[in-house]
Scaffold this motif. Structure first.
Motif, PDB file in Angstrom:
ATOM      1  N   GLU A   1       0.818  -1.214   0.000  1.00 30.72           N
ATOM      2  CA  GLU A   1       0.000   0.000   0.000  1.00 30.72           C
ATOM      3  C   GLU A   1       0.853   1.265   0.000  1.00 30.72           C
ATOM      4  N   THR A   2       2.114   1.124  -0.380  1.00 29.17           N
ATOM      5  CA  THR A   2       3.025   2.266  -0.418  1.00 29.17           C
ATOM      6  C   THR A   2       3.378   2.588  -1.865  1.00 29.17           C
ATOM      7  N   LEU A   3       3.275   3.864  -2.221  1.00 31.94           N
ATOM      8  CA  LEU A   3       3.643   4.347  -3.549  1.00 31.94           C
ATOM      9  C   LEU A   3       4.808   5.327  -3.414  1.00 31.94           C
ATOM     10  N   LEU A   4       5.804   5.141  -4.262  1.00 28.82           N
ATOM     11  CA  LEU A   4       6.965   6.025  -4.261  1.00 28.82           C
ATOM     12  C   LEU A   4       7.152   6.611  -5.652  1.00 28.82           C
ATOM     13  N   TRP A   5       7.296   7.928  -5.702  1.00 29.15           N
ATOM     14  CA  TRP A   5       7.657   8.623  -6.933  1.00 29.15           C
ATOM     15  C   TRP A   5       8.984   9.338  -6.687  1.00 29.15           C
ATOM     16  N   PHE A   6       9.877   9.287  -7.657  1.00 28.24           N
ATOM     17  CA  PHE A   6      11.131  10.015  -7.489  1.00 28.24           C
ATOM     18  C   PHE A   6      11.749  10.286  -8.854  1.00 28.24           C
ATOM     19  N   GLN A   7      12.635  11.241  -8.867  1.00 36.25           N
ATOM     20  CA  GLN A   7      13.437  11.561 -10.036  1.00 36.25           C
ATOM     21  C   GLN A   7      14.865  11.817  -9.574  1.00 36.25           C
TER      22      GLN A   7
ATOM     23  N   ARG B   1      -2.055  11.581  -6.251  1.00 38.29           N
ATOM     24  CA  ARG B   1      -3.328  12.044  -5.688  1.00 38.29           C
ATOM     25  C   ARG B   1      -3.352  11.626  -4.224  1.00 38.29           C
ATOM     26  N   CYS B   2      -2.948  12.570  -3.391  1.00 35.29           N
ATOM     27  CA  CYS B   2      -2.850  12.255  -1.974  1.00 35.29           C
ATOM     28  C   CYS B   2      -2.964  13.539  -1.169  1.00 35.29           C
ATOM     29  N   PHE B   3      -3.154  13.382   0.109  1.00 33.04           N
ATOM     30  CA  PHE B   3      -3.259  14.519   1.012  1.00 33.04           C
ATOM     31  C   PHE B   3      -1.862  14.916   1.524  1.00 33.04           C
TER      32      PHE B   3
ATOM     33  N   ALA C   1      11.405  13.498  -4.523  1.00 33.74           N
ATOM     34  CA  ALA C   1      10.914  12.193  -4.073  1.00 33.74           C
ATOM     35  C   ALA C   1       9.705  12.395  -3.172  1.00 33.74           C
ATOM     36  N   LEU C   2       8.688  11.582  -3.412  1.00 33.63           N
ATOM     37  CA  LEU C   2       7.430  11.685  -2.673  1.00 33.63           C
ATOM     38  C   LEU C   2       6.914  10.275  -2.430  1.00 33.63           C
TER      39      LEU C   2
ATOM     40  N   GLY D   1      -7.285   4.712   5.631  1.00 35.39           N
ATOM     41  CA  GLY D   1      -8.040   4.556   4.396  1.00 35.39           C
ATOM     42  C   GLY D   1      -7.818   5.659   3.385  1.00 35.39           C
ATOM     43  N   TYR D   2      -6.926   6.615   3.689  1.00 40.53           N
ATOM     44  CA  TYR D   2      -6.652   7.721   2.779  1.00 40.53           C
ATOM     45  C   TYR D   2      -5.161   7.750   2.433  1.00 40.53           C
ATOM     46  N   PRO D   3      -4.814   8.044   1.171  1.00 39.04           N
ATOM     47  CA  PRO D   3      -3.397   8.181   0.813  1.00 39.04           C
ATOM     48  C   PRO D   3      -2.846   9.514   1.323  1.00 39.04           C
TER      49      PRO D   3
END
Length: 280
Positions: free
Chosen positions: A69-75, A88-90, A107-108, A115-117
């Motif tokens: 349930e973990t999403l990682l974005w990075f450059q 799409r997260c809080f 990196a995010l 129940g919320y990202p």
């Protein structure tokens, strides 16, 4: 623009261009030069290659890793860009806010909380640092570490870029340690160094330091002379900043050498006097 100021402007631009190699020493976190044994290993992860025009940077503007349930974005080497599929997260205030989430950091990570990202910034461009994966084997590749400190905790991301000159493997795993420390890896040709042999030759650190000092000194004299000549209207040799000091340098150096010579001759005479033969 008056002719004098126009000439001065272009002279200043030319002087800055002359110092571009020196200023490049402070460039980005994705460049590294390491001397190991009799070779220099140069890494430049953002430099284009024949098959990768953006180097190790993702052509999509970001890498994405999803584990449970973990999403990682990075450059790497830059901030992220989202032309599609934005996060799409809080709690994205530290990385672009709700309307540009992910666009102001490197990196995010998003975790499912209640129940919320919920997003957490874990890396920024100014806080990226590069090092060898293995100090005893520079051919393995490099690791880029980035970090971000939020209001509640300190977070970090480590990305190992393994050298693979044949193929590219995007990150597909994610390790989590502590409360907010993440690690992943990828394989990429940009993780391979360009190796050059030194064989004990070259300027060394002392020679490089002398060149930098001379360049800075020359730049100071050049910029000061241009400013005094065009803006203060001082002409001739007086336009050189601190001209009296520079003209006195040869005399000062000669006086210092003469003083050292007199001291040396004095010590020599004292030494001979101490062991002079005695007549009985």
């Amino acid at each position: 623009m008056p002719a004098r100021r126009r000439i001065a402007f272009w002279a200043l631009v030319a002087s800055l261009l002359c110092f571009e190699p020196v200023l490049s020493l402070a460039r980005g976190a994705c460049e590294l030069s390491v001397r190991w044994r009799d070779a220099i290993y140069n890494y430049s992860l953002a430099s284009p290659t024949s098959n990768h025009p953006h180097g190790v940077l993702s052509e999509d503007g970001f890498y994405k890793v999803a584990v449970n349930e973990t999403l990682l974005w990075f450059q790497l080497c830059d901030q992220m860009i989202f032309n599609h599929d934005p996060p799409r997260c809080f709690s994205c205030q530290d990385c672009g806010g709700p309307s540009h989430c992910g666009m102001k950091c490197s990196a995010l990570v998003a975790n499912n909380i209640g129940g919320y990202p919920v997003c957490t910034t874990i890396g920024g461009l100014p806080n990226q640092h590069i090092a060898l994966i293995d100090e005893n084997d520079p051919e393995r590749g490099v690791i880029i570490r980035m970090s971000a400190s939020g209001q509640e905790k300190f977070c970090s991301l480590s990305v190992s870029v393994f050298c693979d000159s044949v193929k590219t493997q995007v990150p597909n795993s994610l390790n989590i340690s502590g409360s907010c420390d993440y690690a992943t890896m990828l394989r990429h040709p940009s993780g391979c160094a360009k190796v050059s042999s030194v064989n004990g030759k070259g300027l060394g650190w002392f020679g490089t330091l002398i060149i930098i000092i001379l360049c800075l000194l020359g730049g100071y004299i050049l910029v000061g002379t241009i400013y005094r000549f065009f803006f203060l209207g001082i002409h001739g040799a007086e336009a050189i900043p601190n001209v009296e000091f520079w003209l006195s340098l040869p005399q000062r150096a000669r006086g210092m050498l003469d003083s050292l010579g007199r001291r040396f001759r004095g010590h020599t005479r004292d030494g001979r006097g101490s062991y002079a033969p005695m007549n009985y």
